[in-house]
Scaffold this motif. Structure first.
Motif, mmCIF file in Angstrom:
data_model
loop_
_atom_site.group_PDB
_atom_site.id
_atom_site.type_symbol
_atom_site.label_atom_id
_atom_site.label_comp_id
_atom_site.label_asym_id
_atom_site.label_seq_id
_atom_site.Cartn_x
_atom_site.Cartn_y
_atom_site.Cartn_z
ATOM 1 N N TYR A 70 24.317 32.555 -29.633
ATOM 2 C CA TYR A 70 24.841 31.323 -30.229
ATOM 3 C C TYR A 70 25.149 31.492 -31.713
ATOM 4 N N ALA A 71 24.443 32.431 -32.379
ATOM 5 C CA ALA A 71 24.728 32.719 -33.783
ATOM 6 C C ALA A 71 25.832 33.762 -33.909
ATOM 7 N N LEU A 72 25.782 34.774 -33.044
ATOM 8 C CA LEU A 72 26.759 35.857 -33.098
ATOM 9 C C LEU A 72 28.181 35.355 -32.901
ATOM 10 N N LYS A 73 28.345 34.338 -32.048
ATOM 11 C CA LYS A 73 29.690 33.841 -31.717
ATOM 12 C C LYS A 73 30.070 32.573 -32.477
ATOM 13 N N ASN A 74 29.237 32.207 -33.439
ATOM 14 C CA ASN A 74 29.541 30.989 -34.199
ATOM 15 C C ASN A 74 30.616 31.283 -35.244
ATOM 16 N N PRO A 75 31.761 30.603 -35.187
ATOM 17 C CA PRO A 75 32.875 30.879 -36.105
ATOM 18 C C PRO A 75 32.602 30.458 -37.546
ATOM 19 N N ASN A 76 31.550 29.669 -37.761
ATOM 20 C CA ASN A 76 31.248 29.206 -39.121
ATOM 21 C C ASN A 76 30.407 30.202 -39.915
ATOM 22 N N LEU A 77 29.955 31.255 -39.242
ATOM 23 C CA LEU A 77 29.128 32.258 -39.909
ATOM 24 C C LEU A 77 29.908 33.551 -40.103
ATOM 25 N N ASP A 99 26.007 36.470 -42.821
ATOM 26 C CA ASP A 99 25.195 35.330 -42.378
ATOM 27 C C ASP A 99 24.500 35.648 -41.063
ATOM 28 N N LYS A 100 25.236 36.265 -40.151
ATOM 29 C CA LYS A 100 24.697 36.570 -38.820
ATOM 30 C C LYS A 100 23.585 37.610 -38.899
ATOM 31 N N ILE A 101 23.764 38.618 -39.767
ATOM 32 C CA ILE A 101 22.735 39.653 -39.896
ATOM 33 C C ILE A 101 21.483 39.079 -40.555
ATOM 34 N N VAL A 102 21.670 38.246 -41.576
ATOM 35 C CA VAL A 102 20.524 37.605 -42.230
ATOM 36 C C VAL A 102 19.773 36.735 -41.224
ATOM 37 N N TYR A 103 20.532 35.988 -40.420
ATOM 38 C CA TYR A 103 19.896 35.147 -39.400
ATOM 39 C C TYR A 103 19.143 36.014 -38.389
ATOM 40 N N GLY A 104 19.743 37.167 -38.028
ATOM 41 C CA GLY A 104 19.084 38.080 -37.112
ATOM 42 C C GLY A 104 17.766 38.593 -37.673
ATOM 43 N N GLU A 105 17.734 38.884 -38.972
ATOM 44 C CA GLU A 105 16.495 39.327 -39.617
ATOM 45 C C GLU A 105 15.415 38.245 -39.525
ATOM 46 N N ILE A 106 15.802 37.020 -39.844
ATOM 47 C CA ILE A 106 14.860 35.898 -39.802
ATOM 48 C C ILE A 106 14.378 35.662 -38.376
ATOM 49 N N TYR A 107 15.323 35.652 -37.440
ATOM 50 C CA TYR A 107 15.018 35.408 -36.031
ATOM 51 C C TYR A 107 14.038 36.451 -35.502
ATOM 52 N N THR A 108 14.285 37.718 -35.840
ATOM 53 C CA THR A 108 13.434 38.798 -35.346
ATOM 54 C C THR A 108 12.036 38.717 -35.937
ATOM 55 N N MET A 109 11.933 38.406 -37.252
ATOM 56 C CA MET A 109 10.621 38.265 -37.875
ATOM 57 C C MET A 109 9.814 37.160 -37.210
ATOM 58 N N LEU A 110 10.468 36.033 -36.948
ATOM 59 C CA LEU A 110 9.785 34.914 -36.310
ATOM 60 C C LEU A 110 9.404 35.251 -34.874
#
Length: 279
Positions: A16-23, A27-38
């Motif tokens: 849902y983040a990878l395919k979001n056109p607003n990111l 942005d997607k890699i930063v979100y991936g870092e946060i997502y993975t840590m959590l």
């Protein structure tokens, strides 16, 4: 991640983040870092600098992405200030719920209302996906592309130059480009070491020439091969007197006046730099 460390986990970027056109990609890699840590530690308090170092960008770039992710509803950010001050002590980042909608029909029987096709894109926090997050098998060795390997060698050469000359040049794109260009010309790692050592010996004690112990001079296309094939200047070669290398307190009192010895020492140093005398 840096090339000299074997990563223990893969960074996960949900669909849902990878395919979001607003990111954008950062942005997607930063979100991936946060997502993975959590997903692996159940908490994310990593600083901008820590995340930036992991993904190879500037801390301010990470800060912009996190602000954007929060604004779009992907994460929530909680700041904890030092008691009695406005100075930030800690920052906690959590995934926002519900997740941002991608235009799919909400699924009421799912914990995440906007999961597409009834499939939950996010596993429960703390339950690491075996297919995505398990440590790399010992039988699987990370490989480096040709450009990565060339970059690693260029960094080693620059590091050797810094240690030999006492300089602190950083592995910037400009400095590495000079080294890679000479590597492309066919020069080897030992060729670079020869040039660096040779010029460091010749110019290291010369106040006028010390400034040229730099990548722009040593690795220049018009000069590198000349430095490599440079021969000592022909001339009368003499052996330095033994007292040149003795501590002052060990020298005989019958030797020449100290002022004269200092003058002779300076002159011999210049001759040694020109290759006209030997140790």
């Amino acid at each position: 991640m840096s090339n000299d460390k074997t990563p223990g986990f893969f960074t996960q970027i949900p669909d849902y983040a990878l395919k979001n056109p607003n990111l954008n990609s950062t942005d997607k890699i930063v979100y991936g870092e946060i997502y993975t840590m959590l997903n692996t530690m159940r908490v994310c308090f990593a600083s901008n600098a820590h995340i930036a170092d992991d993904i190879g960008v500037q801390p301010k770039t990470v800060s912009k992405s996190i602000t954007k992710l929060a604004k779009l509803g992907f994460v929530t950010v909680k700041l904890v200030y030092k008691e009695g001050t406005k100075q930030i002590d800690k920052r906690y980042i959590q995934l926002a719920t519900p997740m941002p909608q991608l235009g799919h029909t909400p699924c009421s029987n799912k914990s995440i209302p906007y999961a597409p096709n009834g499939v939950d894109p996010m596993p429960q926090l703390g339950q690491v996906s075996k297919s995505l997050s398990r440590p790399l098998s010992r039988s699987v060795k990370p490989t480096m592309s040709g450009s990565d390997e060339q970059d690693a060698v260029a960094r080693k050469i620059l590091n050797f130059m810094n240690k030999t000359t006492g300089r602190h040049y950083k592995p910037t794109a400009t400095n590495l480009k000079l080294i890679k260009a000479r590597m492309k010309d066919g020069f080897t790692f030992n060729d670079f070491k020869t040039v660096i050592a040779k010029k460091a010996e010749q110019w290291g004690q010369d106040t006028k020439m010390q400034q040229y112990l730099r990548p722009a001079t040593l690795f220049a296309a018009s000069k590198f091969e000349g430095y490599l094939n440079e021969q000592p200047v022909k001339g009368t070669r003499e052996t330095l007197p033994s007292w040149i290398h003795e501590p002052d307190h060990q020298r005989s009192t019958k030797q020449a006046d100290p002022n004269n010895r200092a003058l002779i020492k300076r002159k011999l140093a210049k001759l040694r730099q020109k290759g006209e005398v030997k140790q």
